[in-house]
Design a protein around this motif. Structure first.
Motif, mmCIF file in Angstrom:
data_model
loop_
_atom_site.group_PDB
_atom_site.id
_atom_site.type_symbol
_atom_site.label_atom_id
_atom_site.label_comp_id
_atom_site.label_asym_id
_atom_site.label_seq_id
_atom_site.Cartn_x
_atom_site.Cartn_y
_atom_site.Cartn_z
ATOM 1 N N VAL A 146 6.429 -8.755 3.114
ATOM 2 C CA VAL A 146 7.751 -8.254 2.717
ATOM 3 C C VAL A 146 7.826 -7.112 1.782
ATOM 4 N N LEU A 147 6.549 -7.175 0.957
ATOM 5 C CA LEU A 147 6.387 -5.712 0.055
ATOM 6 C C LEU A 147 6.223 -4.653 0.656
ATOM 7 N N SER A 148 5.153 -4.715 1.828
ATOM 8 C CA SER A 148 4.926 -3.399 2.486
ATOM 9 C C SER A 148 6.008 -3.033 3.313
ATOM 10 N N PHE A 149 6.990 -3.913 3.882
ATOM 11 C CA PHE A 149 8.211 -3.549 4.645
ATOM 12 C C PHE A 149 9.305 -2.707 3.506
ATOM 13 N N LEU A 150 9.361 -3.233 2.221
ATOM 14 C CA LEU A 150 10.137 -2.780 1.349
ATOM 15 C C LEU A 150 9.540 -1.282 0.839
ATOM 16 N N VAL A 151 8.203 -1.420 0.736
ATOM 17 C CA VAL A 151 7.703 -0.025 0.213
ATOM 18 C C VAL A 151 7.447 0.850 1.153
ATOM 19 N N ARG A 176 9.159 1.275 4.297
ATOM 20 C CA ARG A 176 10.406 1.678 4.926
ATOM 21 C C ARG A 176 10.970 3.019 4.709
ATOM 22 N N PRO A 177 11.120 3.291 3.620
ATOM 23 C CA PRO A 177 11.923 4.965 3.167
ATOM 24 C C PRO A 177 10.680 5.840 3.832
ATOM 25 N N LEU A 178 9.431 5.457 3.801
ATOM 26 C CA LEU A 178 8.414 6.394 4.256
ATOM 27 C C LEU A 178 8.437 6.731 5.835
ATOM 28 N N GLY A 195 12.028 11.942 9.702
ATOM 29 C CA GLY A 195 12.956 13.085 9.658
ATOM 30 C C GLY A 195 12.129 14.556 9.766
ATOM 31 N N LEU A 196 10.902 14.311 9.107
ATOM 32 C CA LEU A 196 9.952 15.446 9.442
ATOM 33 C C LEU A 196 9.512 15.906 10.851
ATOM 34 N N ILE A 197 9.286 14.727 11.483
ATOM 35 C CA ILE A 197 9.051 14.878 12.937
ATOM 36 C C ILE A 197 10.201 15.424 13.620
ATOM 37 N N LEU A 198 11.458 15.022 13.111
ATOM 38 C CA LEU A 198 12.630 15.655 14.071
ATOM 39 C C LEU A 198 12.896 17.102 13.505
ATOM 40 N N ALA A 199 12.491 17.503 12.362
ATOM 41 C CA ALA A 199 12.796 18.665 11.913
ATOM 42 C C ALA A 199 11.708 19.640 12.630
ATOM 43 N N ALA A 200 10.430 19.249 12.976
ATOM 44 C CA ALA A 200 9.478 20.276 13.505
ATOM 45 C C ALA A 200 9.941 20.787 14.915
#
Length: 52
Positions: A5-10, A12-14, A20-25
């Motif tokens: 649960v903690l890893s999912f919450l931490v 997920r924003p990453l 987003g960085l992949i799509l911007a490439a």
């Protein structure tokens, strides 16, 4: 269970940041390699839109 649960919450924003960085490439690469001024404007705008 708590670690999952903690890893999912931490992390997920990453995941969204990485996506987003992949799509911007893609338009970013077309921005730098494009010789047409209009093409640079279009792909630079798309790259900026994805970053923001």
């Amino acid at each position: 269970m708590l670690q999952v649960v903690l890893s999912f919450l931490v992390f997920r924003p990453l995941v969204f940041l990485g996506a987003g960085l992949i799509l911007a490439a893609i338009p970013g690469g077309m921005f730098w390699d494009n010789e047409a001024k209009l093409g640079r404007l279009v792909f630079g705008g798309l790259m900026g839109l994805v970053y923001f």
